[in-house]
Design a protein around this motif. Structure first.
Motif, PDB file in Angstrom:
ATOM      1  N   THR A 133      -4.131   7.909   4.132  1.00  0.00           N
ATOM      2  CA  THR A 133      -2.728   8.279   4.041  1.00  0.00           C
ATOM      3  C   THR A 133      -2.364   9.105   5.262  1.00  0.00           C
ATOM      4  OG1 THR A 133      -3.180  10.229   2.676  1.00  0.00           O
ATOM      5  CG2 THR A 133      -2.555   8.227   1.527  1.00  0.00           C
ATOM      6  N   PHE A 165      -0.341   3.912  -4.410  1.00  0.00           N
ATOM      7  CA  PHE A 165      -1.755   3.710  -4.718  1.00  0.00           C
ATOM      8  C   PHE A 165      -1.965   3.368  -6.194  1.00  0.00           C
ATOM      9  CE2 PHE A 165      -4.298   5.745  -1.041  1.00  0.00           C
ATOM     10  CZ  PHE A 165      -3.524   5.087  -0.115  1.00  0.00           C
ATOM     11  N   LYS A 207      -7.819   0.048  -2.501  1.00  0.00           N
ATOM     12  CA  LYS A 207      -6.881  -0.914  -3.079  1.00  0.00           C
ATOM     13  C   LYS A 207      -6.911  -2.185  -2.246  1.00  0.00           C
ATOM     14  CE  LYS A 207      -2.038  -1.327  -4.478  1.00  0.00           C
ATOM     15  NZ  LYS A 207      -0.739  -0.662  -4.589  1.00  0.00           N
ATOM     16  N   HIS A 208      -6.687  -3.311  -2.871  1.00  0.00           N
ATOM     17  CA  HIS A 208      -6.672  -4.612  -2.192  1.00  0.00           C
ATOM     18  C   HIS A 208      -7.973  -4.858  -1.418  1.00  0.00           C
ATOM     19  CE1 HIS A 208      -2.571  -4.984  -3.422  1.00  0.00           C
ATOM     20  NE2 HIS A 208      -2.096  -4.130  -2.545  1.00  0.00           N
ATOM     21  N   THR A 228       0.819  -1.216   0.000  1.00  0.00           N
ATOM     22  CA  THR A 228       0.000   0.000   0.000  1.00  0.00           C
ATOM     23  C   THR A 228       0.855   1.269   0.000  1.00  0.00           C
ATOM     24  OG1 THR A 228      -0.137  -0.060   2.416  1.00  0.00           O
ATOM     25  CG2 THR A 228      -1.926  -1.121   1.180  1.00  0.00           C
ATOM     26  N   GLY A 279       1.156   5.633   2.622  1.00  0.00           N
ATOM     27  CA  GLY A 279      -0.058   4.892   2.315  1.00  0.00           C
ATOM     28  C   GLY A 279      -0.403   3.916   3.420  1.00  0.00           C
ATOM     29  N   ASP A 280      -1.590   4.062   3.976  1.00  0.00           N
ATOM     30  CA  ASP A 280      -2.155   3.137   4.956  1.00  0.00           C
ATOM     31  C   ASP A 280      -1.693   3.454   6.383  1.00  0.00           C
ATOM     32  OD1 ASP A 280      -3.563   1.066   6.132  1.00  0.00           O
ATOM     33  OD2 ASP A 280      -2.453  -0.528   5.139  1.00  0.00           O
ATOM     34  N   SER A 305       0.840   1.157   8.163  1.00  0.00           N
ATOM     35  CA  SER A 305       2.253   1.100   7.765  1.00  0.00           C
ATOM     36  C   SER A 305       3.130   1.582   8.919  1.00  0.00           C
ATOM     37  CB  SER A 305       2.484   1.961   6.514  1.00  0.00           C
ATOM     38  OG  SER A 305       1.786   1.431   5.430  1.00  0.00           O
ATOM     39  N   LEU A 309      -8.207   2.851   2.022  1.00  0.00           N
ATOM     40  CA  LEU A 309      -6.925   3.180   2.638  1.00  0.00           C
ATOM     41  C   LEU A 309      -6.846   4.663   2.955  1.00  0.00           C
ATOM     42  CD1 LEU A 309      -4.594   1.214   0.194  1.00  0.00           C
ATOM     43  CD2 LEU A 309      -5.260   0.532   2.508  1.00  0.00           C
TER      44      LEU A 309
END
Length: 178
Positions: A158, A31, A151-152, A28, A123-124, A127, A156
């Motif tokens: 940031t 993006f 995504k996935h 992630t 991202g995410d 993380s 998500l």
């Protein structure tokens, strides 16, 4: 042999492309949904270098373990002294301090170019490794954009962090307007 941080070269593009493809496909940090091919990665790298931004690789025994670069945070002229960092580490090299070496060298390279602020767009919120790395090198959290990307199979967020570079905001920028 130890890990060596150096400016990237065209011969590194196969490894850079593979590392980024893995990050796009499985992670992630980016993006993007589809990994770009080598010619597109070369185009992106060249654009950054032509813009005066650093693009570094971490190498050990002839193997590229990761790469990092800075680019424009935004393209409007008033942002000319602010950069956004990007760091990608090969799956086999994660957790070995490669990201720290790359980010430390990237900060130094940006300071020598008289950039004044580095922004991390992580991202995410999950993380934790990236957030912790940035925090340990002087980045402060400044906000979270909730559910900004999908995504996935999940929404998500940031995490936004920033760190002053060199003289920071103590005086006006010296970088010319492009």
């Amino acid at each position: 042999m130890s890990i060596f941080i150096r400016p990237s070269s065209e011969s590194d593009l196969d490894a850079i492309t593979a590392i980024y493809a893995h990050a796009v496909t499985h992670g992630t940090a980016s993006f993007e949904l589809d990994p770009p091919d080598k010619p597109e990665m070369a185009r992106r790298r060249n654009a950054l270098l032509e813009g005066g931004y650093p693009y570094l690789v971490a190498e050990k025994d002839g193997t590229i373990l990761g790469y990092a670069y800075a680019g424009a945070y935004r393209t409007r002229p008033a942002y000319r002294s602010t950069v956004e960092d990007s760091i990608y580490v090969a799956p086999s090299a994660q957790g070995q301090g490669v990201g720290r070496l790359l980010l430390t060298a990237l900060i130094e390279a940006c300071e020598t170019r008289d950039f004044r602020l580095m922004v991390a767009v992580i991202g995410d919120e999950e993380s934790k490794g990236s957030i912790g790395l940035h925090q340990s090198l002087g980045f402060e959290p400044v906000g979270i954009l909730k559910g900004i990307g999908y995504k996935h199979g999940r929404w998500l967020s940031t995490v936004l962090m920033q760190r002053p570079l060199g003289r920071g905001m103590l005086e006006p920028p010296t970088r010319p307007i492009r």
